[in-house]
Design a protein around this motif. Structure first.
Motif: not given
Ligand SMILES: C[S@@+](CC[C@H](N)C(=O)[O-])C[C@H]1O[C@@H](n2cnc3c(N)ncnc32)[C@H](O)[C@@H]1O
Length: 285
Positions: A198-227
């Protein structure tokens, strides 16, 4: 403000997200991905109280949604996950300053119908940008096959041979993202986390390598793994237990963990005392 953890690509704060955002500069983030608590009384097993008065909850949501919007660069993307009931309220706030792109419907299994309502079968992933998107990548997904016999499910009206070998264009209906509810399939039992895709698709749709992703509610860290997997830099926050995120990143990226980030994250922050003026100026534009 001392980070809880750094990696080659990212930085994690163990704080309240509003405190961290308060000292972040405006227009620095390429993609926000937010999966907030829903105020449904869920047990996060980390001490967080997921049941406050409705008014208090929405006043809080107004603050962090506006702060996330302020952080976005022009053309940056904001993905916000929620139940349909919450998403229509979140959208009202986002409509003030951002441009609607999609209401992505994600199949949600294992829910139940309450009162005079239909059986709820999807969650929403709101996708907004600040003006025209800077990046829009077409993500492709594999052709669906039967999980029993392995044969393709559709015949594509006889046009199967004309399909792109890289897969089908991702649509705004995702039916492969339901969480693994059975304990034996859970990556980190007890931790509330989204499927990585889920976060991975969002990141792939809207960013390029080297871009900066932000997640204010880390939880188990899926966004950070995807980034991290996709070579995007990231800033993350989790107010409560950060250890599940730490062990996840340690397991998946042992060489990147605890290294100094390869981007100038200190330059993204400024002194607290500038904050009230900065917010006011930004919102008055
Ligand atoms: C739904 S979970 C996020 C799950 C995450 N997307 C994942 O896939 O692992 C929401 C998280 O927000 C955290 N949280 C709640 N209030 C917060 C706040 N004010 N600042 C930062 N984190 C907060 C909760 O502890 C919880 O872990």
């Amino acid at each position: 403000m001392k980070p809880f953890l750094t990696t080659q690509h990212g930085i994690l704060y163990n704080r309240d997200c509003l405190d961290v955002m308060a000292i972040m500069k405006s227009e620095i983030i390429d993609c926000v991905f937010a999966d907030p608590p829903f105020n449904l009384g869920k047990d996060y097993k980390n001490g967080f109280n997921d049941r406050v008065a409705e008014m208090e909850y929405f006043e809080w949501c107004l603050l962090w949604i506006n702060e996330c919007s302020r952080l976005l660069k022009p053309g940056g993307a904001f993905f916000l996950y929620g139940t349909p009931e919450l998403a229509i309220k979140f959208a009202n706030i986002m409509n003030q300053r951002l441009t609607f792109r999609h209401w992505i419907a994600l199949t949600m299994k294992g829910t139940y119908s309450r009162g005079k309502k239909l059986y709820p079968a999807h969650y929403a992933l709101l996708y907004y940008t600040r003006g025209e998107p800077r990046i829009f990548n077409r993500v492709r997904v594999p052709i669906s096959v039967c999980r029993h016999c392995g044969k393709e499910i559709k015949d594509y009206g006889g046009h199967r041979k004309k399909l792109n070998p890289a897969g089908l264009n991702l649509t705004d209906f995702w039916d492969d993202t339901s969480p693994n509810r059975h304990k034996k399939y859970k990556v980190r039992p007890g931790v509330n986390e989204l499927k990585l895709m889920i976060p991975e698709r969002a990141i792939l749709i809207s960013t390029e390598p080297g871009d900066l992703v932000f997640d204010p509610f880390g939880g188990g860290g899926s966004t950070f793994q995807a980034a991290e997997t996709n070579h995007r830099n990231w800033i993350g926050i989790e107010h409560y237990d950060c250890k599940p995120i730490e062990s996840r990143l340690n397991e998946t990226f042992p060489l990147s963990c605890r290294r100094k980030p390869g981007f100038n994250y200190e330059g993204l922050f400024e002194k607290d005392e500038n904050h009230p003026d900065k917010i006011l100026q930004w919102f008055q534009r």
